[in-house]
Design a protein around this motif. Structure first.
Motif, PDB file in Angstrom:
ATOM      1  N   ILE A  19       0.832  -1.154  -0.119  1.00 20.24           N
ATOM      2  CA  ILE A  19      -0.084  -0.043  -0.073  1.00 20.24           C
ATOM      3  C   ILE A  19       0.843   1.300   0.049  1.00 20.24           C
ATOM      4  O   ILE A  19       0.711   2.109  -0.800  1.00 20.24           O
ATOM      5  CB  ILE A  19      -0.943   0.119   1.041  1.00 20.24           C
ATOM      6  CG1 ILE A  19      -2.243  -0.948   1.140  1.00 20.24           C
ATOM      7  CG2 ILE A  19      -1.649   1.424   1.372  1.00 20.24           C
ATOM      8  CD1 ILE A  19      -2.621  -1.407   2.164  1.00 20.24           C
ATOM      9  N   LEU A  20       1.802   1.266   0.852  1.00 18.78           N
ATOM     10  CA  LEU A  20       2.867   2.485   0.934  1.00 18.78           C
ATOM     11  C   LEU A  20       3.463   2.611  -0.328  1.00 18.78           C
ATOM     12  O   LEU A  20       3.692   3.926  -1.018  1.00 18.78           O
ATOM     13  CB  LEU A  20       3.777   2.461   1.964  1.00 18.78           C
ATOM     14  CG  LEU A  20       3.197   2.475   3.431  1.00 18.78           C
ATOM     15  CD1 LEU A  20       4.278   2.038   4.486  1.00 18.78           C
ATOM     16  CD2 LEU A  20       2.567   3.746   3.546  1.00 18.78           C
ATOM     17  N   PHE A  21       4.100   1.658  -1.063  1.00 18.99           N
ATOM     18  CA  PHE A  21       4.724   1.836  -2.251  1.00 18.99           C
ATOM     19  C   PHE A  21       4.044   2.213  -3.386  1.00 18.99           C
ATOM     20  O   PHE A  21       4.476   2.928  -4.110  1.00 18.99           O
ATOM     21  CB  PHE A  21       5.436   0.513  -2.614  1.00 18.99           C
ATOM     22  CG  PHE A  21       6.846   0.879  -1.907  1.00 18.99           C
ATOM     23  CD1 PHE A  21       7.936   1.314  -2.610  1.00 18.99           C
ATOM     24  CD2 PHE A  21       7.183  -0.073  -0.864  1.00 18.99           C
ATOM     25  CE1 PHE A  21       9.282   1.157  -2.030  1.00 18.99           C
ATOM     26  CE2 PHE A  21       8.421   0.020  -0.143  1.00 18.99           C
ATOM     27  CZ  PHE A  21       9.340   0.608  -0.720  1.00 18.99           C
ATOM     28  N   ILE A  22       2.703   1.702  -3.458  1.00 16.56           N
ATOM     29  CA  ILE A  22       1.765   2.185  -4.508  1.00 16.56           C
ATOM     30  C   ILE A  22       1.425   3.636  -4.337  1.00 16.56           C
ATOM     31  O   ILE A  22       1.238   4.372  -5.404  1.00 16.56           O
ATOM     32  CB  ILE A  22       0.443   0.986  -4.519  1.00 16.56           C
ATOM     33  CG1 ILE A  22       0.910  -0.182  -5.234  1.00 16.56           C
ATOM     34  CG2 ILE A  22      -0.758   1.845  -5.300  1.00 16.56           C
ATOM     35  CD1 ILE A  22      -0.172  -1.311  -4.979  1.00 16.56           C
ATOM     36  N   THR A  23       1.091   3.808  -3.111  1.00 20.78           N
ATOM     37  CA  THR A  23       0.588   5.410  -2.701  1.00 20.78           C
ATOM     38  C   THR A  23       1.695   6.314  -3.141  1.00 20.78           C
ATOM     39  O   THR A  23       1.432   7.337  -3.726  1.00 20.78           O
ATOM     40  CB  THR A  23       0.295   5.290  -1.210  1.00 20.78           C
ATOM     41  OG1 THR A  23      -0.789   4.563  -0.945  1.00 20.78           O
ATOM     42  CG2 THR A  23      -0.071   7.016  -1.075  1.00 20.78           C
ATOM     43  N   GLY A  24       2.938   5.984  -2.784  1.00 22.06           N
ATOM     44  CA  GLY A  24       4.118   6.715  -2.928  1.00 22.06           C
ATOM     45  C   GLY A  24       4.365   6.808  -4.614  1.00 22.06           C
ATOM     46  O   GLY A  24       4.492   7.957  -5.249  1.00 22.06           O
TER      47      GLY A  24
END
Length: 151
Positions: A19-24
């Motif tokens: 989730i964090l990498f997709i959001t970033g």
């Protein structure tokens, strides 16, 4: 493959990291698009950030997924056929001390096994909160007393 409700997941899902990498990645792409619309200057730092988030996203989505039941270990790698390994063919389960030094909240483990006509191995991450690794060790000891287990 066994019915999904009878399998226990051994490897980590990396949900938060995904989730964090997709959001970033999405934020970087939006910033890059906005930056290119406003200014014609060099946007090298934004491109580097997009590449870094893309690499991280690809890394976490290509991690192997490992399940087990009472008799078999199931390994599903990205874009490859599922591998089914009987627990009696597992030679060792070892903690990867080098990789585990750099992680907090879990450990990397290495499973070595005998496949149909060769030997194989798989490395996976198991979080500290996971109760599936002790269950796996119990099943492995029941079926394969010769397996070397170092945790």
């Amino acid at each position: 493959m066994t019915a999904p409700d009878q399998l226990t997941k051994l490897s980590s899902a990396f949900i938060l990291q995904k989730i964090l990498f997709i959001t970033g990645l999405l934020i970087c792409l939006l910033l890059l698009q906005d930056y290119n619309r406003v200014s014609a200057k060099d946007s090298t730092s934004n491109i580097i950030a997009v590449l870094a988030f893309t690499a991280g996203t690809i890394y976490f989505f290509t991690r192997p997924v490992i399940f087990f039941d009472d008799t078999n270990l199931y390994i599903k790698k990205f874009r490859k056929k599922e591998i089914v390994i009987p627990l009696k063919n597992i030679r060792s389960l070892e903690k990867e001390f080098f990789y585990s030094i750099f992680t907090k909240g879990g450990n990397y483990y290495h499973i070595k096994y005998a496949a149909d006509d060769s030997n194989g191995s798989i490395r996976f991450y198991a979080g500290y909160g996971s109760d599936s690794l002790p269950q796996f060790i119990v099943h492995l000891k029941k079926i394969n007393r010769t397996a070397k287990i170092e945790t």
